[in-house]
Scaffold this motif. Sequence first.
Motif, short mmCIF file in Angstrom:
data_model
loop_
_atom_site.label_atom_id
_atom_site.label_comp_id
_atom_site.label_asym_id
_atom_site.label_seq_id
_atom_site.Cartn_x
_atom_site.Cartn_y
_atom_site.Cartn_z
N LYS A 20 0.93 -1.29 0.03
CA LYS A 20 0.03 -0.03 0.03
C LYS A 20 0.87 1.09 0.08
O LYS A 20 0.60 2.23 -0.92
CB LYS A 20 -0.95 0.07 1.26
N CYS A 23 2.32 1.42 -3.43
CA CYS A 23 1.20 1.86 -4.29
C CYS A 23 1.17 3.55 -4.45
O CYS A 23 0.99 4.34 -5.42
CB CYS A 23 0.11 1.18 -4.15
N ASP A 24 1.22 4.06 -2.97
CA ASP A 24 0.98 5.28 -2.75
C ASP A 24 2.14 5.99 -3.46
O ASP A 24 2.01 7.13 -4.18
CB ASP A 24 0.89 5.84 -1.49
N TYR A 26 4.27 5.38 -6.13
CA TYR A 26 4.09 5.08 -7.58
C TYR A 26 2.96 6.03 -8.05
O TYR A 26 3.14 6.56 -9.07
CB TYR A 26 4.18 3.70 -7.81
N THR A 27 1.87 6.20 -7.38
CA THR A 27 0.63 6.75 -7.96
C THR A 27 0.74 8.22 -7.48
O THR A 27 0.66 9.17 -8.48
CB THR A 27 -0.62 6.40 -7.56
N VAL A 34 -3.56 2.93 -11.13
CA VAL A 34 -3.84 1.70 -10.70
C VAL A 34 -4.78 0.89 -11.78
O VAL A 34 -5.90 1.49 -12.19
CB VAL A 34 -4.51 1.54 -9.37
N TRP A 37 -5.88 -4.81 -8.55
CA TRP A 37 -5.27 -5.57 -7.19
C TRP A 37 -5.61 -7.06 -7.38
O TRP A 37 -6.75 -7.46 -7.68
CB TRP A 37 -5.90 -4.92 -6.22
N VAL A 43 -0.51 -5.07 -6.54
CA VAL A 43 -1.30 -4.03 -7.51
C VAL A 43 -0.52 -3.89 -8.70
O VAL A 43 0.69 -4.14 -8.98
CB VAL A 43 -1.14 -2.61 -6.65
N LEU A 45 0.19 -1.40 -11.95
CA LEU A 45 0.25 -0.06 -12.37
C LEU A 45 0.56 0.23 -13.64
O LEU A 45 1.26 -0.73 -14.23
CB LEU A 45 0.95 0.77 -11.35
N HIS A 52 -0.46 -3.12 -17.52
CA HIS A 52 0.56 -2.65 -16.22
C HIS A 52 1.98 -2.78 -17.09
O HIS A 52 2.10 -3.34 -17.88
CB HIS A 52 0.37 -3.67 -15.18
#
Length: 178
Positions: A20, A23-24, A26-27, A34, A37, A43, A45, A52
């Motif tokens: 998580k 993910c935060d 990279y976003t 995203v 999942w 995840v 991306l 992806h």
Amino acid sequence: MTAIKPQKLGHIVLMVRDVKKSCDFYTDILGLKVSDWIDDKMVFLRAGEDHHDLALSQIDGDWNYDAPEAGRRPGLEHFSYLVDSLEEMEKAAAFLQEKGIDIVRGIGKHGPGENCFLVFKDPDGNNVEIYCEMLQIPRDAAHKPEVWERNIESFDRWRFARFINPPPAQVVAQKKGG
């Protein structure tokens, strides 16, 4: 077949300590989107239109079907190259076998991304994947990420029917149980 002739470098899968948090990063920092999942363990991306180009997988020895030894450390799980078709992938598999190259998993078809895959080892033990038929998500599409269950369908929709070598033991146990 003389050699595999990939079209481009495709995606990479990284093992991470906190999926998580990663993910935060990279976003929020790189602006990736995203796509999907698998539970809260993996995840997918994207920066472009491929489903992806980066996947992040939670470090957890019980989770990582693909490479249990890699599931316990951060870093690269595999990188991939795009090939033209499933037919080319099948020819590549025969070529790899002829050359004595260790095939790790596949030929299969993932749930998230819908791509066909074949993974093998390079001389240093790195996992190299060739793939084809990746789901495309147009940049302006209103795409809603799906959360897949961690099961046989997310790993291989063909249920090992085309696997060259035996599938990972964890997935076989799941197949029998569900």
